[in-house]
Design a protein around this motif. Structure first.
Motif, mmCIF file in Angstrom:
data_model
loop_
_atom_site.group_PDB
_atom_site.id
_atom_site.type_symbol
_atom_site.label_atom_id
_atom_site.label_comp_id
_atom_site.label_asym_id
_atom_site.label_seq_id
_atom_site.Cartn_x
_atom_site.Cartn_y
_atom_site.Cartn_z
ATOM 1 N N HIS A 392 0.829 -1.205 0.000
ATOM 2 C CA HIS A 392 0.000 0.000 0.000
ATOM 3 C C HIS A 392 0.865 1.258 0.000
ATOM 4 N N PHE A 393 1.829 1.345 0.913
ATOM 5 C CA PHE A 393 2.537 2.628 0.972
ATOM 6 C C PHE A 393 3.529 2.778 -0.168
ATOM 7 N N HIS A 394 3.945 1.646 -0.757
ATOM 8 C CA HIS A 394 4.770 1.829 -1.952
ATOM 9 C C HIS A 394 3.921 2.297 -3.130
ATOM 10 N N TYR A 395 2.678 1.853 -3.181
ATOM 11 C CA TYR A 395 1.808 2.382 -4.248
ATOM 12 C C TYR A 395 1.635 3.891 -4.096
ATOM 13 N N VAL A 396 1.545 4.339 -2.858
ATOM 14 C CA VAL A 396 1.383 5.781 -2.661
ATOM 15 C C VAL A 396 2.712 6.517 -2.829
ATOM 16 N N MET A 397 3.776 5.965 -2.244
ATOM 17 C CA MET A 397 5.059 6.667 -2.238
ATOM 18 C C MET A 397 5.790 6.560 -3.574
ATOM 19 N N GLY A 426 12.218 8.841 -23.035
ATOM 20 C CA GLY A 426 11.358 9.220 -21.932
ATOM 21 C C GLY A 426 10.120 8.336 -21.866
ATOM 22 N N ARG A 427 9.475 8.154 -23.004
ATOM 23 C CA ARG A 427 8.258 7.338 -23.005
ATOM 24 C C ARG A 427 8.556 5.886 -22.661
ATOM 25 N N ILE A 428 9.662 5.372 -23.251
ATOM 26 C CA ILE A 428 9.994 3.970 -22.970
ATOM 27 C C ILE A 428 10.244 3.777 -21.476
ATOM 28 N N SER A 429 11.025 4.686 -20.886
ATOM 29 C CA SER A 429 11.344 4.466 -19.477
ATOM 30 C C SER A 429 10.111 4.643 -18.606
ATOM 31 N N ALA A 430 9.226 5.570 -18.991
ATOM 32 C CA ALA A 430 7.983 5.722 -18.208
ATOM 33 C C ALA A 430 7.187 4.430 -18.234
ATOM 34 N N ALA A 431 7.122 3.799 -19.419
ATOM 35 C CA ALA A 431 6.369 2.545 -19.531
ATOM 36 C C ALA A 431 7.030 1.457 -18.692
ATOM 37 N N ILE A 432 8.374 1.410 -18.722
ATOM 38 C CA ILE A 432 9.077 0.384 -17.946
ATOM 39 C C ILE A 432 8.845 0.598 -16.449
ATOM 40 N N VAL A 433 8.909 1.848 -16.011
ATOM 41 C CA VAL A 433 8.664 2.140 -14.595
ATOM 42 C C VAL A 433 7.270 1.657 -14.208
ATOM 43 N N PHE A 434 6.296 1.943 -15.063
ATOM 44 C CA PHE A 434 4.914 1.580 -14.752
ATOM 45 C C PHE A 434 4.765 0.061 -14.616
ATOM 46 N N LEU A 435 5.292 -0.649 -15.615
ATOM 47 C CA LEU A 435 5.157 -2.110 -15.582
ATOM 48 C C LEU A 435 5.949 -2.702 -14.418
ATOM 49 N N GLY A 436 7.196 -2.277 -14.303
ATOM 50 C CA GLY A 436 8.054 -2.815 -13.252
ATOM 51 C C GLY A 436 7.466 -2.554 -11.883
ATOM 52 N N PHE A 437 6.909 -1.379 -11.727
ATOM 53 C CA PHE A 437 6.349 -1.026 -10.433
ATOM 54 C C PHE A 437 5.203 -1.972 -10.069
ATOM 55 N N THR A 440 6.349 -5.361 -9.203
ATOM 56 C CA THR A 440 7.026 -5.432 -7.904
ATOM 57 C C THR A 440 6.029 -5.461 -6.764
ATOM 58 N N PHE A 441 5.083 -4.559 -6.817
ATOM 59 C CA PHE A 441 4.300 -4.339 -5.602
ATOM 60 C C PHE A 441 2.926 -4.993 -5.593
ATOM 61 N N PHE A 442 2.370 -5.328 -6.756
ATOM 62 C CA PHE A 442 1.050 -5.958 -6.660
ATOM 63 C C PHE A 442 1.104 -7.312 -5.958
ATOM 64 N N PRO A 443 2.110 -8.151 -6.266
ATOM 65 C CA PRO A 443 2.164 -9.441 -5.541
ATOM 66 C C PRO A 443 2.252 -9.257 -4.032
ATOM 67 N N GLN A 444 2.759 -8.120 -3.592
ATOM 68 C CA GLN A 444 2.898 -7.922 -2.151
ATOM 69 C C GLN A 444 1.552 -7.743 -1.454
ATOM 70 N N PHE A 445 0.558 -7.237 -2.201
ATOM 71 C CA PHE A 445 -0.790 -7.210 -1.617
ATOM 72 C C PHE A 445 -1.225 -8.638 -1.284
ATOM 73 N N ILE A 446 -0.977 -9.531 -2.233
ATOM 74 C CA ILE A 446 -1.466 -10.905 -2.066
ATOM 75 C C ILE A 446 -0.716 -11.595 -0.937
ATOM 76 N N ILE A 468 9.318 -13.959 -5.621
ATOM 77 C CA ILE A 468 10.083 -14.041 -6.868
ATOM 78 C C ILE A 468 9.507 -13.074 -7.895
ATOM 79 N N LEU A 469 8.180 -13.051 -7.985
ATOM 80 C CA LEU A 469 7.542 -12.101 -8.905
ATOM 81 C C LEU A 469 7.958 -10.670 -8.547
ATOM 82 N N SER A 470 7.931 -10.393 -7.252
ATOM 83 C CA SER A 470 8.234 -9.044 -6.793
ATOM 84 C C SER A 470 9.667 -8.666 -7.142
ATOM 85 N N THR A 471 10.582 -9.587 -6.940
ATOM 86 C CA THR A 471 11.983 -9.296 -7.249
ATOM 87 C C THR A 471 12.177 -9.102 -8.749
#
Lengths: 553, 228, 339
Positions: A392-397, A426-437, A440-446, A468-471
């Motif tokens: 949760h707080f990584h989604y916000v932070m 710029g666009r490529i890295s924004a997309a990578i940040v979005f996907l990578g993020f 990383t963090f959605f599996p942590q909810f589960i 493993i997914l998160s890493t």
């Protein structure tokens, strides 16, 4: 002819970057823009350090056994990750860099109200940061960034006192910045720039400064008390000595919950600017967006107890804190809906800042909504101190604050440096940040709901797949964060010349040259219209005229 | 052009005019005092909670403090607030000599406060009443044995609150010296005197904090009688 | 409720009475979250595609805002939020309302292990055996730093705080073995402060209890009461130098400063460690502190003893909390007798 002379003068005029090249001219500068860059440079280093710690955490958690490092090392690693990211990156991130750079420009003034104090803030920040680096080199801290006593005050064998002193000092940097901004906004607005003509970025910084000024002293006195308990063994928080450990939690969260808003509200301000300028539309419901920042700041001071639903505070206290917490959700919802409505019937650009802004809306929605889970008393009992909270707080932070910071950095980069960053990268890295993020963090909810507690060095094997997914996601995220560093640095020399207003944006900062001169404006700006009036942007008019000419031809 | 604005003495280049500069200074100082309130507020909160938790310890603890010395310091500070107010008054009239005189009086009174405080602290250290664990070792009757732990809590609150207050006094005296130096150099005039006024705000604030500390710490157990 | 407890993916096992409702609540919140997120994402995508910038000079028509919409998207989320609050508060209330009749287990957290003592005297470390279908109340304290007792399968978690007692309760519904985690960071081996809770059929639980040769805590507490010489002052006839403690547990006691306090676990513990803190009316402060001479577990045993000599059930002055399993020493708890 007169205009020609003026144009030439404009060309040869020194801007804030060329006004002095010595190290001294940077280290003793009183120019808010240079101070902003000093911060930008320093916090980038601290972000990198915090990022290395994050990488170590993710590597350790690939396997359940805890085999990469010892438990003791791991505890220091996650603590230093939190401390670095929160106190030395997130809190100063947008206010001290973009805020410092832009606030006087947006207000049409030459500098912040107290330029010397502004420079002092940076020095205070650096003294705090260097103390923290010394802390790291002498072994680090293993208490978690929350420093809960009596573990931190009596039992821990790490450098808690030194870290406490460092945070105490850094806090003053934050207080001074907030104070400076509030006074600047109150007294330094250009003629005609009334409160409701201010860009929303300024409103957001006003709300943020309020928290910095009112909240930070409390955490300062709290860590000071902690340091005294540790060095003198007096009973402040340890029950064995007559103290009360829950008092620390109250005092700590009285600051540290609003501190979350210190990190996210400036980012919301950035997003308001990005969305308005990238769609060329007035922000939908300007007054609501402006006041929601203040509402978040004020309510933010009344909800600290929601970190303590399982701490033995009374059940009724828990209920009150939960109810008020839902009151904070409303202004956040208002902002999100208004941003979405702003895009409606706009003229939507697909440039990098817009991609970051849209990513922010999506991720912040998830981050905010999962906050509702944690504010729900009966559910928080299960979720508290699990990876659900971490997610949760990584989604916000990260999904909120850092995405906003990156979006803002791209958007104002041409103003700060006079050069464009490479748009495709710029666009490529924004997309990578979005996907990578998300990976990383959605599996942590589960894994959090499954019961994985936070701050665990080793864990039970059934959680491994999620880690493993998160890493894997974290590796992607790291690439997404490293790319901008490379291409932004590259653009300093090789980037296309930006011109004064490459985005054809509305706003005072775009009316001066890029990079701006030391005194910001060569004339005294006078404002006679609201924020985000795109009919007044001369670059758009010129483009429209050109297009019209082409069509008739 | 308003180029001549830059020649107004005391006006920093980034302000448009004196009013703006003065307003900025005033708001800035009030905000700073707000942060100070929050800063001390944390300790007042701790005081409230522990006093409710250990009422007897606080009664016993307050008997360890010297009401005459604390009272003397209270009077000294209140008078220093008066002299400070007079200094602000004369700075606004532009009377340099009287301004310097009252600043000097304020300086003397502030120093007296700190000297008295020093003797109070020294006495506590002599009797092993400083609450650090390696030093805290009160004599048998003083305080009553069964309240040792509670009195120790009272004493750390006493030392932290008054210590923080004394630190503010020391900083205040440092600033006062700077102000006096500026006044001596003739920097202040009818038009430009806001540093004196702003410093006055700070000084009054530190004074007011003491006005709260004195009854809360010294007089808490006064109505019960000396106890020993 | 076992009717509904089937294994749902992405969720820990449902093994307590709370689990089902917490899970339903959780699912409901995800449905709202996904609904809102998808709604916003779709809106963004539609707007992005539909209103893509066509040419560089365009200025779209400006919309200042819409009062009705603002009110709608403030009020509707507010109502939803109040609903969520109410549901959450209801579950929380259940979790924090102590059950009337329960099996009381005393738990001590210590870096880095969990000790538990059953009313029959059976002790265990890092495990906890509980009967299915019976309410179990844990009274917990810590000997050093903060810990938190977390059983994901039961959806319960409570901080374990030094210097005070915290309680939590649950009713296991499904026999099995589940994780216990320490959820509040407590130092180096925090992640090693884990264990298992075994929920057993009541019969098996009785058999398990019988396996040990331990004495009930109340008996041990009685022995402590005399070996620490408490009984020399706290005499049963009320004529000692200390107040009489029989028939007292759960009642109000008048203090010498005029206020009064309930003679409960917290007060007993405080009086043993810090006798001067709250002194009973008409008595002198002569009791020495037992800090350092008595462990948290032993304090728990003394409390169990004082409870066992407390007022009989049905005593008007006794509070509900005090009546709960008041006489662990007197009789073996009879499971299922409550219903």
């Amino acid at each position: 002819m007169a205009t020609e002379v003026m144009a030439q003068a404009e060309e040869s005029r020194t801007n804030y970057l060329t006004n002095g090249h010595t190290v001294k001219s940077w280290l003793l500068t009183l120019d808010h823009k240079r101070i902003g860059l000093l911060y930008l440079f320093s916090i980038s280093i601290f972000f990198a350090i915090g990022g290395i710690y994050a990488a170590l955490i993710r590597l350790e958690l690939i396997t359940p056994q805890g085999d990469l490092m010892t438990a003791e090392t791991y505890n220091r690693v996650f603590t230093m990750h939190g401390v670095m990211m929160i106190f030395f990156f997130l809190i100063p991130s947008i206010p001290a860099t973009l805020g410092n750079f832009l606030l006087p420009l947006m207000l049409g003034t030459k500098d912040v109200a107290f330029p010397r104090l502004n420079l002092l803030s940076w020095y205070v920040f650096m003294v705090g940061a260097i103390l923290m680096l010394i802390t790291i080199m002498s072994g680090g801290v293993d208490t978690g960034w929350t420093f809960y006593p009596p573990y931190s005050s009596i039992y821990s064998n790490s450098q808690v006192t030194l870290a406490g002193v460092s945070i105490f000092i850094t806090g003053f940097s934050s207080i001074l910045t907030g104070l400076n901004f509030m006074v600047t906004i109150h007294t330094m607005r250009a003629p005609g720039l009334t409160w409701f003509r201010l860009p929303l970025f300024v409103w957001a910084h006003y709300a943020t400064s309020l928290i910095q000024v009112l909240g930070t002293p409390v955490v300062a006195i709290t860590v000071l008390a902690l340091a005294f308990e540790r060095t003198l063994q007096i009973g402040i928080f340890d029950p064995k000595l007559g103290g009360d450990p829950v008092l620390f939690q109250h005092m700590f969260w009285f600051y540290s919950h609003p501190a979350v808003y210190i990190m996210i509200i400036p980012s919301m301000g950035v997003i308001s600017e990005l969305i308005a300028n990238m769609t060329r539309k007035k922000v939908f419901g300007y007054h609501f967006v402006a006041f929601s920042s203040l509402a978040i700041a004020v309510f933010g001071f009344l909800v600290w107890g929601h970190h303590m639903f399982t701490s033995s505070q009374s059940m009724y206290a828990g209920m009150v804190f939960s109810l008020i917490t839902y009151a904070v959700a409303i202004p956040s919802a208002i902002k999100t809906f208004n941003w979405t409505a702003t895009i409606f019937k706009g003229s939507v650009s697909y440039d990098t800042p817009m991609i970051y802004a849209l990513a922010f809306i999506g991720l912040f929605t998830i981050g905010g909504m999962t906050g509702l889970f944690l504010a729900a008393l009966g559910l928080d009992v299960h979720l508290h101190d699990t990876y659900f909270v971490v997610a949760h707080f990584h989604y916000v932070m990260v999904g909120g604050a850092i995405i906003g910071y990156l979006g803002g950095l791209h958007f104002w980069w041409p103003k700060m440096t006079g050069r464009m960053y490479p748009e495709v990268w710029g666009r490529i890295s924004a997309a990578i940040v979005f996907l990578g993020f998300n990976l990383t963090f959605f599996p942590q909810f589960i894994v959090g709901y499954l019961g994985m507690p936070r701050r665990y060095h080793a864990y039970v094997p059934e959680y491994q797949v999620w880690h493993i997914l998160s890493t894997a996601g974290a590796s992607l995220l790291a690439i997404g964060f490293i790319m901008p560093v490379v291409y932004l640095a590259w653009s300093l020399k090789y980037g296309e010349k930006a011109g004064d207003n490459p985005w054809m944006a509305a706003g005072l900062e775009w009316e001066t040259s890029s990079p701006p001169p030391t005194e910001n404006f060569t004339y005294q700006p006078v404002i006679n219209h609201d924020a985000y009036e795109f009919e007044n942007v001369k670059e758009i008019k010129e483009a429209a005229a050109k297009e019209a000419a082409l069509q008739t031809a | 052009m308003s180029d001549h604005a830059a020649h107004v003495p005391g006006l920093a280049h980034h302000f448009v005019n004196m009013e703006q500069q003065k307003e900025a200074g005033t708001i800035g100082m009030w905000l700073f005092l707000l942060t100070e309130i929050m800063f001390f507020g944390g300790l007042f909160l701790a005081y409230t909670i522990y006093r409710a938790k250990y009422p007897d310890g606080f009664l016993q603890g307050s008997h360890l403090l010297s009401v005459p010395l604390g009272g003397l310091n209270t009077v000294v500070l209140i008078v220093s607030s008066l002299t400070m107010a007079m200094a602000v008054y004369y700075s606004q009239l532009g009377e340099r000599k009287k301004l310097l005189g009252f600043l000097a009086l304020t300086l003397i009174l502030g120093s007296v406060f700190l000297v008295v405080k020093y003797f109070e602290y020294a006495e506590k250290f002599q009797h092993h009443l400083f609450p650090a664990h390696w030093m805290y070792n009160p004599a048998a009757d003083h305080p009553p044995t069964q309240y040792h732990g509670q009195v120790q809590v009272f004493l750390w609150i006493y030392f932290m609150m008054t210590g923080l207050h004394a630190l503010h006094m020391i900083i205040g005296i440092g600033l006062l010296l700077v102000i006096m130096f500026m006044a001596h150099k003739g920097k202040f005039s009818k038009q430009y005197n806001s540093p004196v006024e702003l410093f006055g705000l700070y000084w009054h604030f530190v004074d007011i904090v003491w006005i709260f500390l004195f009854p809360l710490l010294y007089l808490t157990g006064y109505h019960v009688g000396g106890g020993h | 409720m076992s009717l509904f407890s089937f294994q749902i993916p992405f969720m820990p096992e449902q093994a307590s009475k709370f689990a089902l409702e917490v899970d339903l609540f959780y699912i409901a919140l995800w449905l709202i979250t996904i609904g809102v997120t998808i709604g916003i994402v779709i809106a963004i995508f539609v707007f992005m595609v539909k209103y893509k910038r066509r040419h560089n000079g365009e200025i779209p028509d400006q919309i200042e805002g819409h009062m009705m919409l603002e009110i709608l998207w403030s009020v509707i989320p507010f109502i939803i939020c109040i609903g969520i609050f109410a549901w959450g508060a209801k579950i929380y209330y259940q979790m924090y309302s102590e059950p009337k009749e329960s099996l009381e287990i005393f738990v001590t957290g210590k870096q880095w292990m969990w000790r538990a003592q059953h009313p029959d005297g059976q002790r265990e470390i890092n495990t906890l055996h509980v009967p299915v279908g019976r309410r179990v109340k844990l009274t917990m304290t810590s000997e050093d730093v903060l810990h938190a007792y977390f059983i994901p399968a039961f959806r319960t978690k409570t901080d374990v705080v030094p210097g005070r007692y915290t309680t939590t309760w649950f009713e296991a519904t499904k026999p099995g073995t589940y994780h216990i985690f320490c959820a509040e960071y407590c130092g180096t081996q925090h992640s090693g402060m884990i264990g298992t809770v075994t929920a057993m059929e009541p019969g098996e639980y009785q058999a398990w209890l019988g396996g040990g040769t331990n004495e009930p805590p109340a008996i041990v507490g009685e022995r402590l009461f005399s070996s620490l010489a408490c009984n020399t002052c706290h005499t049963a006839d009320g004529k000692g130098r200390g107040p009489k403690l029989t028939e007292l547990y759960g009642k109000q006691v008048k203090l010498n400063n005029g206020s009064s306090v309930t003679f409960d676990d917290t007060y007993i513990r405080e009086s043993i460690l810090d006798p001067a803190a709250k002194v009973v009316e008409n008595y002198q402060v002569i009791m020495p502190s037992f800090r350092g001479q008595i462990s948290e577990e032993q304090i728990g045993q003394v409390i169990a003893y004082l409870k066992s000599i407390g007022p009989k059930d049905g005593d008007a002055a006794a509070k509900p909390a005090a009546t709960a399993a008041a006489k662990p020493a007197a009789a073996k708890p009879a499971p299922a007798a409550t219903k």
